[in-house]
Motif scaffolding. Structure first.
Motif, PDB file in Angstrom:
ATOM      1  N   GLY A 135       0.804  -1.212   0.000  1.00 57.86           N
ATOM      2  CA  GLY A 135       0.000   0.000   0.000  1.00 57.86           C
ATOM      3  C   GLY A 135       0.834   1.257   0.000  1.00 57.86           C
ATOM      4  N   VAL A 136       1.870   1.280   0.838  1.00 59.81           N
ATOM      5  CA  VAL A 136       2.731   2.469   0.910  1.00 59.81           C
ATOM      6  C   VAL A 136       3.409   2.712  -0.433  1.00 59.81           C
ATOM      7  CG1 VAL A 136       4.762   3.488   2.012  1.00 59.81           C
ATOM      8  CG2 VAL A 136       3.093   2.219   3.387  1.00 59.81           C
ATOM      9  N   LEU A 137       3.958   1.656  -1.020  1.00 56.85           N
ATOM     10  CA  LEU A 137       4.672   1.795  -2.297  1.00 56.85           C
ATOM     11  C   LEU A 137       3.723   2.167  -3.428  1.00 56.85           C
ATOM     12  CD1 LEU A 137       7.540   1.536  -3.417  1.00 56.85           C
ATOM     13  CD2 LEU A 137       7.062  -0.869  -3.902  1.00 56.85           C
ATOM     14  N   LYS A 138       2.543   1.600  -3.428  1.00 57.50           N
ATOM     15  CA  LYS A 138       1.573   1.893  -4.481  1.00 57.50           C
ATOM     16  C   LYS A 138       1.145   3.346  -4.457  1.00 57.50           C
ATOM     17  CE  LYS A 138      -3.055   0.547  -6.048  1.00 57.50           C
ATOM     18  NZ  LYS A 138      -4.226  -0.349  -5.773  1.00 57.50           N
ATOM     19  N   HIS A 139       0.785   3.849  -3.275  1.00 55.38           N
ATOM     20  CA  HIS A 139       0.322   5.235  -3.182  1.00 55.38           C
ATOM     21  C   HIS A 139       1.485   6.231  -3.277  1.00 55.38           C
ATOM     22  CE1 HIS A 139      -3.838   4.245  -2.425  1.00 55.38           C
ATOM     23  NE2 HIS A 139      -3.472   3.369  -1.503  1.00 55.38           N
ATOM     24  N   SER A 140       2.711   5.736  -3.129  1.00 57.51           N
ATOM     25  CA  SER A 140       3.889   6.588  -3.345  1.00 57.51           C
ATOM     26  C   SER A 140       4.290   6.614  -4.808  1.00 57.51           C
ATOM     27  CB  SER A 140       5.071   6.084  -2.506  1.00 57.51           C
ATOM     28  OG  SER A 140       4.766   6.097  -1.136  1.00 57.51           O
ATOM     29  N   SER A 154      11.704   8.718  -9.291  1.00 59.59           N
ATOM     30  CA  SER A 154      10.403   8.392  -9.888  1.00 59.59           C
ATOM     31  C   SER A 154       9.425   9.552  -9.717  1.00 59.59           C
ATOM     32  CB  SER A 154       9.832   7.130  -9.245  1.00 59.59           C
ATOM     33  OG  SER A 154      10.698   6.039  -9.442  1.00 59.59           O
ATOM     34  N   GLU A 155       8.225   9.366 -10.244  1.00 62.30           N
ATOM     35  CA  GLU A 155       7.181  10.393 -10.153  1.00 62.30           C
ATOM     36  C   GLU A 155       6.870  10.712  -8.692  1.00 62.30           C
ATOM     37  OE1 GLU A 155       2.551  11.064 -11.638  1.00 62.30           O
ATOM     38  OE2 GLU A 155       3.656   9.248 -12.178  1.00 62.30           O
ATOM     39  N   ILE A 156       6.679  11.998  -8.399  1.00 66.04           N
ATOM     40  CA  ILE A 156       6.391  12.439  -7.033  1.00 66.04           C
ATOM     41  C   ILE A 156       4.889  12.430  -6.813  1.00 66.04           C
ATOM     42  CG2 ILE A 156       6.646  14.297  -5.348  1.00 66.04           C
ATOM     43  CD1 ILE A 156       9.273  13.024  -6.152  1.00 66.04           C
ATOM     44  N   PRO A 157       4.392  11.747  -5.791  1.00 66.86           N
ATOM     45  CA  PRO A 157       2.938  11.722  -5.533  1.00 66.86           C
ATOM     46  C   PRO A 157       2.440  13.065  -5.020  1.00 66.86           C
ATOM     47  CG  PRO A 157       4.126  10.587  -3.779  1.00 66.86           C
ATOM     48  CD  PRO A 157       5.151  10.928  -4.830  1.00 66.86           C
ATOM     49  N   ASN A 158       1.151  13.321  -5.219  1.00 69.69           N
ATOM     50  CA  ASN A 158       0.572  14.562  -4.691  1.00 69.69           C
ATOM     51  C   ASN A 158       0.224  14.393  -3.216  1.00 69.69           C
ATOM     52  OD1 ASN A 158      -1.946  13.208  -4.529  1.00 69.69           O
ATOM     53  ND2 ASN A 158      -2.430  13.788  -6.655  1.00 69.69           N
ATOM     54  N   ALA A 159      -0.330  15.449  -2.623  1.00 70.49           N
ATOM     55  CA  ALA A 159      -0.574  15.452  -1.182  1.00 70.49           C
ATOM     56  C   ALA A 159      -1.555  14.362  -0.760  1.00 70.49           C
ATOM     57  CB  ALA A 159      -1.094  16.820  -0.746  1.00 70.49           C
ATOM     58  N   ALA A 211      -0.879  11.179   1.711  1.00 70.69           N
ATOM     59  CA  ALA A 211      -1.722  10.917   2.878  1.00 70.69           C
ATOM     60  C   ALA A 211      -2.236   9.474   2.866  1.00 70.69           C
ATOM     61  CB  ALA A 211      -2.889  11.894   2.911  1.00 70.69           C
ATOM     62  N   GLU A 212      -2.632   8.983   1.684  1.00 70.27           N
ATOM     63  CA  GLU A 212      -3.102   7.589   1.577  1.00 70.27           C
ATOM     64  C   GLU A 212      -1.980   6.618   1.933  1.00 70.27           C
ATOM     65  OE1 GLU A 212      -5.884   6.211   1.068  1.00 70.27           O
ATOM     66  OE2 GLU A 212      -7.218   7.755   0.315  1.00 70.27           O
ATOM     67  N   ALA A 213      -0.769   6.904   1.452  1.00 66.82           N
ATOM     68  CA  ALA A 213       0.377   6.055   1.787  1.00 66.82           C
ATOM     69  C   ALA A 213       0.651   6.093   3.285  1.00 66.82           C
ATOM     70  CB  ALA A 213       1.607   6.509   0.998  1.00 66.82           C
ATOM     71  N   PHE A 225      -7.247  14.616  11.959  1.00 66.02           N
ATOM     72  CA  PHE A 225      -7.033  14.618  10.503  1.00 66.02           C
ATOM     73  C   PHE A 225      -7.282  13.223   9.937  1.00 66.02           C
ATOM     74  CE2 PHE A 225      -3.991  13.469   7.136  1.00 66.02           C
ATOM     75  CZ  PHE A 225      -4.483  14.249   6.109  1.00 66.02           C
ATOM     76  N   LEU A 226      -6.752  12.197  10.612  1.00 65.57           N
ATOM     77  CA  LEU A 226      -6.901  10.818  10.144  1.00 65.57           C
ATOM     78  C   LEU A 226      -8.345  10.334  10.277  1.00 65.57           C
ATOM     79  CD1 LEU A 226      -3.621   9.338  11.652  1.00 65.57           C
ATOM     80  CD2 LEU A 226      -4.108   9.735   9.245  1.00 65.57           C
ATOM     81  N   VAL A 227      -9.112  10.935  11.157  1.00 64.06           N
ATOM     82  CA  VAL A 227     -10.535  10.606  11.275  1.00 64.06           C
ATOM     83  C   VAL A 227     -11.323  11.215  10.120  1.00 64.06           C
ATOM     84  CG1 VAL A 227     -12.623  11.025  12.637  1.00 64.06           C
ATOM     85  CG2 VAL A 227     -10.528  10.280  13.772  1.00 64.06           C
ATOM     86  N   LEU A 228     -11.050  12.487   9.819  1.00 67.91           N
ATOM     87  CA  LEU A 228     -11.856  13.212   8.838  1.00 67.91           C
ATOM     88  C   LEU A 228     -11.442  12.952   7.389  1.00 67.91           C
ATOM     89  CD1 LEU A 228     -12.124  16.641  10.691  1.00 67.91           C
ATOM     90  CD2 LEU A 228     -13.886  14.878  10.489  1.00 67.91           C
ATOM     91  N   ALA A 229     -10.153  12.710   7.166  1.00 72.09           N
ATOM     92  CA  ALA A 229      -9.656  12.597   5.789  1.00 72.09           C
ATOM     93  C   ALA A 229     -10.355  11.502   4.979  1.00 72.09           C
ATOM     94  CB  ALA A 229      -8.144  12.388   5.800  1.00 72.09           C
TER      95      ALA A 229
END
Length: 493
Positions: free
Chosen positions: A55-60, A217-222, A226-228, A427-431
């Motif tokens: 998951g971390v690598l995918k969303h990164s 590699s490509e830089i993920p957006n914000a 957060a998902e990662a 933040f982790l509750v609302l996001a």
């Protein structure tokens, strides 16, 4: 009866008998430093790091440098949270973890909402772990064919009740089992970590290139970062488990902070080494596409003994389940002591001084979730509630700092840390709710608010039914349990 048993016919002062009984009827401090380390590591390290650290690598966006940075940052956030809990655990060394701290800092109603929600989500999580263990334990006997569902459910129920009985009979034995299984899973992680280091030392050019250009590699957006981050924090889940056994820790003022500062950094180091090892052997695309990345790694590096990894996954799940069963029993026990659950659940077995009714209660609920296992899927929408309660717990720490400044605190965390944890928790509750709105989140909130329907009549207005006393009496005699510390009178006296 007690006088005859203890005095074997001799005359004994009733006050001596009473003092001995009172001395026995309480949780014993049987958990030492190494047991605490085993419980924390065993709670954090489950199947995830073996099966799907994708998951971390995918969303990164397959950016190796950012993925490793997020693994590190997630570990540091978990360490900050565990240090906040260490202060609360040393100042208020009671069973119940977050429940006890929220009740002391914020009051009875938020604490009841916590235990109401946890009574649903935590047994469901245990049921999911038991089913996953059954999946890995039965699959080798069926090859490429799926194992029968009935067999997996029966094995899951057998594992749940075996651990429930173990934890209900002996704290020392449960701690011993936890230590053994934690050592086994750390040995398996060490095989992966050391294997990667050896290969890296061998100077494989393609592997070294991934780390030399780690951020190319490509830089993920914000939102992707957060998902990662969510995925990383999920992998570290369980760092809060030690506070559930604070009442049973030897020298808690010393051992709780020392245990936290040993276990969580150790997990951070192992997680980084294991992820680096995966990246040395497999490409980022192979890791993301692998169903069980540790198995794929073993097939490449140690094909002759690759069976070790599936066995290690089952061992890891078993250890995590044992720890979770232990802590859930203590949560039920603490909730009953405060009057938020039936009084029987706060009683201790007269022979072992363990919270046997609490273990039976939590194991029974987990068993109900296994039978129609589709119910477990509902708990996915309660993921936000865990961080909501962490935020409320850290808020309790801040409140107690100002409301009870003279409370003895053997360990004090740097005050800005709980403020950071509160902000991050909300933040982790609302996001996820904002980014992925779903009607199931509404149902989850309504379920939490539904606790008021029970709280107002039975807790606030103390509505009581006389027939429950008779049921309690019969169960108390059947289970051979008595109130802890003489804090409640037996219904059979």
């Amino acid at each position: 009866k007690n006088r005859k048993k203890m005095g074997r016919g001799k005359s004994i002062d009733p006050r001596d008998v009473k003092s001995k009984e009172n001395a026995k009827m309480q949780l014993k401090r049987n958990i030492g430093y190494f047991d605490g380390v085993s419980f924390i590591i065993g709670s954090i390290v489950g199947a995830g790091i073996f099966v799907s650290p994708t998951g971390v690598l995918k969303h990164s966006l397959l950016n190796v440098g950012i993925a490793l940075t997020i693994w590190t940052a997630s570990g540091l956030v978990s360490l900050m949270g565990s240090l906040c809990y260490a202060e609360l655990g040393t100042a208020l060394p009671f069973s119940g973890g977050e429940y006890s701290h929220i009740k002391r800092g914020l009051g009875s109603l938020p604490a009841f909402v916590f235990i109401w929600t946890s009574t649903f989500t935590k047994p469901a999580s245990n049921a999911a772990r038991a089913l996953l263990f059954a999946e890995y334990a039965t699959q080798p006997f069926y090859g490429i064919c799926p194992a029968p569902e009935a067999l997996k459910k029966c094995l899951a129920l057998a594992v749940l009740w075996s651990l429930g009985i173990l934890n209900g009979c002996s704290v020392k034995m449960a701690a011993w089992v936890q230590t053994v299984f934690t050592l086994l899973k750390m040995m398996a992680l060490s095989v992966i970590a050391v294997g990667g280091i050896v290969l890296l030392a061998g100077g494989r050019k393609e592997s070294l290139a991934r780390f030399e250009d780690a951020f190319s590699s490509e830089i993920p957006n914000a939102s992707q970062v957060a998902e990662a981050f969510f995925q990383g924090l999920y992998a570290y889940g369980g760092w809060w488990s030690l506070n559930y056994m604070a009442e049973e820790m030897k020298n808690p003022s010393r051992n709780i902070p020392l245990t936290v500062m040993t276990a969580v950094p150790a997990v951070i180091v192992f997680y980084l080494l294991v992820n680096i090892s995966y990246l040395i052997v497999l490409t980022p695309k192979e890791i993301v596409s692998s169903v069980a990345v540790a198995v794929t790694w073993a097939d490449r590096v140690i094909p002759s003994v690759a069976w070790i990894i599936p066995v290690s996954v089952a061992v890891s799940i078993f250890g995590a389940l044992n720890s979770s069963m232990f802590t859930l029993g203590r949560l039920s026990y603490a909730g009953s002591q405060s009057g938020h659950l039936p009084v029987l659940i706060s009683m201790l077995n007269v022979h072992s001084c363990t919270p046997a009714p609490a273990m039976i209660f939590s194991t029974t609920i987990a068993s109900i979730f296994i039978i129609p296992s589709d119910l477990i899927m509902l708990t996915n929408y309660f993921g936000f509630s865990a961080w909501l309660m962490i935020g409320l717990t850290c808020a309790s720490l801040i409140v107690l700092r100002y409301r009870e400044p003279h409370l003895h605190r053997p360990y004090k965390v740097f005050l800005p840390v709980p403020f950071v944890m509160v902000a991050m928790s909300f933040f982790l509750v609302l996001a996820p709710i904002v980014w992925s709105p779903n009607l199931q989140y509404v149902y989850a909130f309504l379920f939490m608010l539904g606790s008021l329907i029970v709280y107002l009549p039975f807790i606030h207005f103390k509505l009581h039914f006389a027939f429950l006393d008779k049921i309690t009496c019969h169960l108390q005699l059947l289970l051979e349990v008595a109130p802890a510390d003489g804090s409640a009178e037996s219904k059979c006296e």
